[in-house]
Structure formats: structure tokens, C-alpha cells
Design a protein around this motif. Sequence first.
Motif, mmCIF file in Angstrom:
data_model
loop_
_atom_site.group_PDB
_atom_site.id
_atom_site.type_symbol
_atom_site.label_atom_id
_atom_site.label_comp_id
_atom_site.label_asym_id
_atom_site.label_seq_id
_atom_site.Cartn_x
_atom_site.Cartn_y
_atom_site.Cartn_z
ATOM 1 N N UNK A 473 46.632 34.456 45.476
ATOM 2 C CA UNK A 473 45.210 34.654 46.140
ATOM 3 C C UNK A 473 44.814 35.942 46.231
ATOM 4 N N UNK A 474 45.929 36.790 46.897
ATOM 5 C CA UNK A 474 45.561 38.293 47.258
ATOM 6 C C UNK A 474 45.584 38.938 45.890
ATOM 7 N N UNK A 475 46.447 38.460 44.744
ATOM 8 C CA UNK A 475 46.610 39.294 43.765
ATOM 9 C C UNK A 475 45.066 39.125 42.895
ATOM 10 N N UNK A 476 44.532 37.833 42.789
ATOM 11 C CA UNK A 476 43.182 37.701 42.353
ATOM 12 C C UNK A 476 42.191 38.387 43.026
ATOM 13 N N UNK A 477 42.191 38.723 44.528
ATOM 14 C CA UNK A 477 41.144 39.427 45.095
ATOM 15 C C UNK A 477 41.383 40.755 44.864
ATOM 16 N N UNK A 478 42.446 41.260 44.664
ATOM 17 C CA UNK A 478 42.755 42.617 44.325
ATOM 18 C C UNK A 478 42.400 43.297 42.944
ATOM 19 N N UNK A 479 42.721 42.345 41.999
ATOM 20 C CA UNK A 479 42.293 42.422 40.603
ATOM 21 C C UNK A 479 40.828 42.341 40.285
ATOM 22 N N UNK A 480 40.061 41.430 41.304
ATOM 23 C CA UNK A 480 38.667 41.456 41.066
ATOM 24 C C UNK A 480 37.910 42.659 41.580
ATOM 25 N N UNK A 481 38.825 43.645 42.306
ATOM 26 C CA UNK A 481 38.180 44.805 42.361
ATOM 27 C C UNK A 481 38.295 45.746 41.362
ATOM 28 N N UNK A 482 38.973 45.371 40.312
ATOM 29 C CA UNK A 482 39.360 46.216 39.135
ATOM 30 C C UNK A 482 38.440 45.686 37.871
ATOM 31 N N UNK A 483 38.629 44.444 37.607
ATOM 32 C CA UNK A 483 37.901 43.732 36.565
ATOM 33 C C UNK A 483 37.118 42.577 36.965
ATOM 34 N N UNK A 484 36.245 42.079 36.089
ATOM 35 C CA UNK A 484 35.368 40.696 36.516
ATOM 36 C C UNK A 484 36.300 39.865 36.621
ATOM 37 N N UNK A 485 35.610 38.652 37.481
ATOM 38 C CA UNK A 485 36.549 37.831 37.743
ATOM 39 C C UNK A 485 36.996 36.611 36.647
ATOM 40 N N UNK A 486 36.159 36.457 35.761
ATOM 41 C CA UNK A 486 36.292 35.851 34.466
ATOM 42 C C UNK A 486 37.473 36.463 33.549
#
Length: 502
Positions: A473-486
Motif C-alpha cells: 500500500x505505501x509502495x503504491x502511494x509512493x509510486x503514484x507520486x512519480x507515475x500515474x496510477x494505471x
Amino acid sequence: MEQIMEQSFEIVVIGAGPAGLTAAIRLLEMGHSVALVEQEAFPRPQIGESLSPGVRPIFAYLGAEALLEDPCYLPDIPARVAWSEREPLLVEPAQRGGGLMVDRAHLDAQLLALAVRKGLHMFQPARMVASTFQNDQYQLKLQSAAGDFRITSRVVLDARGRKGGHTREHMVLAPASVALWTHVPAGTMPGLDRPGLARPGEARIETVEEGWIWGAPVPGGLYRIMAFTDPDSIKGQELARSMQRILSRSQLFRSVVVDEGRFEIQTCLVSAYVHTRPWDRQCIKIGEAAFTLDPLSSTGVEAAMRFSLQTAIAVHTMLTDGNPGVAKAFYENKLVDAVASHSRWTSDYYKQAATSHSPFPFWKKRRDFRTEALPVINDFTALIKRRLTQESPPAYATEPPAVPIDPLIRFLWDKPVRLSGQLAFSSEFAVTGDRVEIRRALQHPNLSRPLIYLNQIEIPPLLNALSEGATYGTAIETWCRLVPYNDVKKVLGFLWSTEIVQ
């Protein structure tokens, strides 16, 4: 005293075939000053009319796709093939892609005109009579009907084809063959009515005891026939008699009568090789000056153009970044990739031939050829030999396998992210903005090659962004600040399915 005109360019290309023109167009688009020297006046006769489907995206990338739409060209020709099986098989255009038979004299002249419109400075017809390298630049002396010129340039791209080097500078990749070819009027090409055999408008490919034969309609109402055999098989013999003998052994060509009185029979020695010093100071080989493919491969023009695009990136990197080491290493690795993949494919395809066990010299020499015996004279040839003798790599999947990603995310959300213990990192070449850079890449047993990008997303920085003790969950939230969620979902699905994350 005769005056010599002097001019200066960043890059001089020698040779106006598809390889030289592809490099020239791309380097002009990158903002460089480019001159091209061509010895012959255009249009000029040129074989190599059969273009593989892969040339279409290259022409589109160059803004030249309209040049392939000439109504005289012959697209989508079916082929009748008798190779691994004695009985000929029909291969429809949809099965082999949208290839094209062109008039190379016309096409090359049109591609040259496009390059000139983009800013290419042309010396044609002109001949290079002297070349020296000093103070980190070349001085070239040209002779032409318009007078003598002295040109300075930082880079010379040698696109003179097989003329671009001595045979002693070649690393031979396969036994040589000799090609004999002629034409018959397309309307008189025999159509063989027995079931399974060819119609007049089809391309035909067939192995025989002495080698193999290719035929296809070409623009201008002609049908070209080429026979490939071992040079020793026709030594001291009349060409028409030799060619007729080879054709008589086939199913698809046996009824063809070679009429030397109407159509000249031509011949040339055909060899597959790579130049042993393709990047020497700032003189760089491209096209057939760098490497040639076995004629069995119909992708010669495509391979030459694709490699020229890669060479243009290397040259641009060298001139803009001042880092010739990275540029040269990138160029040599791309050349090694091309040589290894085509050599491996050709060798495997010859082994599949129905006549591969024939005692005739053409087939015997191919059975006896050993890449392990290739000589090594420098680091580049050592790299070539290493790649040719290593095991063939598996196919590489560029798209992540389909996984039910939304349920997977819900299942993993609170679980800790663990990186595979087999994950490693390496430094690899990456092309960004027409320049070569060294980037960090993933290595893992489930990857067929080091991975930097997935769908244009750079993966190592995403793994670097993971904090200690991170959950999915925290990885996805971190990555969403770098690239779009899809895109995050696609990356996660790929990393999970390849067991890079667990």
C-alpha cells in the motif's frame, strides 16, 4: 593555379544508399550540418528491390512513408516456398507481412531528394581522392565536375557498401556463395498448374542440391531469378549453362529457359561479414560497410537503415556530450546485436533445408563452418565471437502478463514488499532524447535481458523509492507520486508475475 574550394561540416556521409541517407536525415533533424558524397549520378541501377515489412515504420519515422506508395511498386506478393519440405507451400502476404518490391534506382533518388530538402549538402557525382585525420577532424579532398573541394568534418560515416573496406578487414561470418541472376518477362514466366506449385505472379524460393533459388516479379514487367551456389561449383563454366543446370533440378523453376541472348546473366560473389574496426577514430562504418547479411535474409535494407538510426544516436551523443567512449560502446553493442541475431537465424534456417545434408559444396561448407574457429584480433571481434558462440537468448516479453490486478492489490495492500533475493542491478545503455546514457537496470532469472524501462516507465527508480518496511500500500502511494496510477498497476503486475517482488 586551380582554386580548391573549402567547406566545413560536422558530419560527412560517403554513399547515398538507404543506410547513408537514413543517417543523414536523422542527423539533420538533430540539428547537425551534414554533407554527403556520392560517386554516381542518380538514378542508377541497384539490386536489393525486395523490402521487408519492417522498412515501413522506418520510412514513416523519417517522414518518407509516401515514397513507398509509388503505383509502380509491387506490394503484398505471395510466396511459394519449398524449403524444409519438398512439397512447395504457399505463404500469403498476411502471414509474412506487407513486404514490397521497389525500383531501387527510383526510390534511392527520391530519398536523396527528401534529404536535400531537409538541408543535406550534396556533392554528386563526386569522388573522394584523399583523406587525412589530424587535430581531431578529417580533411577530405573531393573531385567533381564542379571542381575540386577540400572538406573538413568531425565525423565521417562510411556508407559505401561492400566497397567500404578491404576483405582483410572483414570477419567472415559464413561460407561465401556466388549469385547468378537474370530476368524473364513477367508475362512469360511459366505458371505451374500442378496442385501446390506456383502461379506466375508469386515469389518462389526453393532449395536444390547445389544451393537455393529465389525468384520474384520486379517493377518494370520483369521477373528476376537468382540462383545461389558455391563458387567452386561453377568455376570455369559457362554462366548460362550453370544457371540452367541449377534451375533444372528444381520444381518451381525447371520450366524456365535462360535466354542469355535477350537478358544478360550477371554474377557476383556474396559473403556475410562484419568489419573488424567499424569505429576507427571518428570514421564510422554503416550499412554494408559495417556488416552484410546472408542473401537468405530479405531484411538487408531494413537492417542497414535500422542500424543507421542507432549510429545517428551514437554520433549525436558524441558530438553533444563529448563522450566518445559511451557512444562507441553503444554503437558496437548494437552492431554485435544485429550480427549475432541475423547470423543465428540464418544458420538455423539453413539447417532446416530439405537439402541440408546434400554432399554438394554449398551445403557441406555450411555444415562444416564453425564460429568457434573465427579469429580474434581485437576487443570488438572478441565480443562478436563471444555472442555468436553463446547460447541463444529466449524471446523477450515487452508487455507484462495479464493478472487480475485490482484483486491482487486488495490482497497485498497491508503486506510487506520483499525484493527477490535473486534480484541484481547492472549498468546498461539507454536512449533518452536522441542521446545514449548509462542507466541502472534490473537483472533477474525470470528476465531474458536487463530491464530499464517497462512501457516507457523507468523501473529502478521506483524500487529505489521504497522505504525500509514498506508495504504494498505505501509502495503504491509512493509510486503514484512519480507515475500515474494505471501505470503503477501495470508495473506492479509485471514485478509480481516475474517474482521480482514477493
